[in-house]
Design a protein around this motif. Structure first.
Motif, PDB file in Angstrom:
ATOM      1  N   ASP A 132       2.448   1.842  -3.348  1.00 28.70           N
ATOM      2  CA  ASP A 132       1.000   2.390  -3.990  1.00 28.70           C
ATOM      3  C   ASP A 132       1.012   3.880  -4.161  1.00 28.70           C
ATOM      4  O   ASP A 132       1.104   4.660  -5.254  1.00 28.70           O
ATOM      5  CB  ASP A 132      -0.127   1.373  -3.929  1.00 28.70           C
ATOM      6  CG  ASP A 132      -1.059   2.053  -5.085  1.00 28.70           C
ATOM      7  OD1 ASP A 132      -0.993   2.058  -6.356  1.00 28.70           O
ATOM      8  OD2 ASP A 132      -1.974   2.226  -4.245  1.00 28.70           O
ATOM      9  N   ILE A 133       1.046   4.098  -2.439  1.00 27.63           N
ATOM     10  CA  ILE A 133       0.725   5.664  -2.150  1.00 27.63           C
ATOM     11  C   ILE A 133       2.159   6.160  -3.143  1.00 27.63           C
ATOM     12  O   ILE A 133       1.326   7.539  -3.056  1.00 27.63           O
ATOM     13  CB  ILE A 133       0.502   5.629  -0.699  1.00 27.63           C
ATOM     14  CG1 ILE A 133      -0.553   5.461  -0.572  1.00 27.63           C
ATOM     15  CG2 ILE A 133       0.926   7.405  -0.466  1.00 27.63           C
ATOM     16  CD1 ILE A 133      -1.275   4.996   0.725  1.00 27.63           C
ATOM     17  N   SER A 163       2.588  10.871  -8.762  1.00 25.67           N
ATOM     18  CA  SER A 163       2.318  11.109 -10.000  1.00 25.67           C
ATOM     19  C   SER A 163       1.148  12.953 -10.442  1.00 25.67           C
ATOM     20  O   SER A 163       1.410  13.705 -11.022  1.00 25.67           O
ATOM     21  CB  SER A 163       1.005   9.819 -10.073  1.00 25.67           C
ATOM     22  OG  SER A 163       0.798  10.531 -11.163  1.00 25.67           O
ATOM     23  N   VAL A 164       0.697  12.989  -9.062  1.00 26.86           N
ATOM     24  CA  VAL A 164       0.858  14.048  -8.399  1.00 26.86           C
ATOM     25  C   VAL A 164       1.154  15.186  -8.717  1.00 26.86           C
ATOM     26  O   VAL A 164       1.534  16.077  -9.285  1.00 26.86           O
ATOM     27  CB  VAL A 164      -0.444  14.280  -7.282  1.00 26.86           C
ATOM     28  CG1 VAL A 164      -0.797  15.075  -6.466  1.00 26.86           C
ATOM     29  CG2 VAL A 164      -1.383  12.697  -7.386  1.00 26.86           C
ATOM     30  N   GLN A 216       1.216  -0.961   0.038  1.00 26.28           N
ATOM     31  CA  GLN A 216       0.079   0.481  -0.110  1.00 26.28           C
ATOM     32  C   GLN A 216       0.893   1.199  -0.364  1.00 26.28           C
ATOM     33  O   GLN A 216       0.548   2.265  -0.807  1.00 26.28           O
ATOM     34  CB  GLN A 216      -0.526  -0.164   1.011  1.00 26.28           C
ATOM     35  CG  GLN A 216      -2.119  -1.375   1.333  1.00 26.28           C
ATOM     36  CD  GLN A 216      -2.680  -1.251   2.356  1.00 26.28           C
ATOM     37  OE1 GLN A 216      -2.193  -0.116   3.315  1.00 26.28           O
ATOM     38  NE2 GLN A 216      -3.854  -1.230   2.059  1.00 26.28           N
ATOM     39  N   ALA A 246       4.094   6.048  -5.778  1.00 21.05           N
ATOM     40  CA  ALA A 246       3.747   5.992  -6.935  1.00 21.05           C
ATOM     41  C   ALA A 246       2.475   7.286  -6.848  1.00 21.05           C
ATOM     42  O   ALA A 246       2.491   7.929  -8.167  1.00 21.05           O
ATOM     43  CB  ALA A 246       2.609   5.268  -7.526  1.00 21.05           C
ATOM     44  N   ARG A 247       1.627   7.023  -6.834  1.00 16.80           N
ATOM     45  CA  ARG A 247       0.081   8.714  -6.654  1.00 16.80           C
ATOM     46  C   ARG A 247       1.133   9.716  -6.546  1.00 16.80           C
ATOM     47  O   ARG A 247       0.527  10.424  -7.013  1.00 16.80           O
ATOM     48  CB  ARG A 247      -1.066   8.111  -5.390  1.00 16.80           C
ATOM     49  CG  ARG A 247      -1.603   7.258  -6.393  1.00 16.80           C
ATOM     50  CD  ARG A 247      -2.622   6.475  -6.250  1.00 16.80           C
ATOM     51  NE  ARG A 247      -2.985   4.868  -5.655  1.00 16.80           N
ATOM     52  CZ  ARG A 247      -4.330   4.813  -5.774  1.00 16.80           C
ATOM     53  NH1 ARG A 247      -5.142   6.031  -4.510  1.00 16.80           N
ATOM     54  NH2 ARG A 247      -5.083   3.740  -6.066  1.00 16.80           N
ATOM     55  N   SER A 250       1.576  15.872 -12.195  1.00 22.72           N
ATOM     56  CA  SER A 250       1.205  17.203 -12.713  1.00 22.72           C
ATOM     57  C   SER A 250       0.925  18.386 -11.865  1.00 22.72           C
ATOM     58  O   SER A 250       0.651  19.020 -12.749  1.00 22.72           O
ATOM     59  CB  SER A 250      -0.719  15.931 -12.309  1.00 22.72           C
ATOM     60  OG  SER A 250      -0.247  14.454 -12.805  1.00 22.72           O
TER      61      SER A 250
END
Length: 89
Positions: free
Chosen positions: A73-74, A80-81, A70, A76-77, A84
């Motif tokens: 995953d967090i 990504s944010v 988890q 990586a997110r 962006s």
């Protein structure tokens, strides 16, 4: 005047000499048996506790693996944010 029979005294003392060691051995053996049973019970309890500890450790390792997945995953997110947001600026 004799209040006791010498033959009775001899038989009584002889019987005591034979019976007392048998009683002592029987008492010691029952004590040894009780100690052995107690030690066996302790060892079985330690074995049960060990099995519980191993099970708990396995569950902890499993949960830690899930948390690590988890967290990856967090991460990586969040990356990504951040990308962006950098593109928006």
């Amino acid at each position: 005047m004799t209040f006791y029979d010498p033959d009775a005294v001899v038989w009584t003392l002889g019987s005591l000499v034979l019976i007392v060691p048998v009683l002592i051995v029987a008492i010691r053996q029952s004590g040894a048996t009780a100690r052995a049973k107690a030690q066996l019970a302790r060892e079985q309890e330690y074995q049960r506790l060990t099995e519980l500890s191993v099970t708990a450790q396995e569950l902890t390792d499993q949960k830690l693996g899930e948390i690590a997945a988890q967290l990856t995953d967090i991460s990586a997110r969040v990356a990504s944010v951040e990308r962006s947001l950098k593109e928006i600026e």
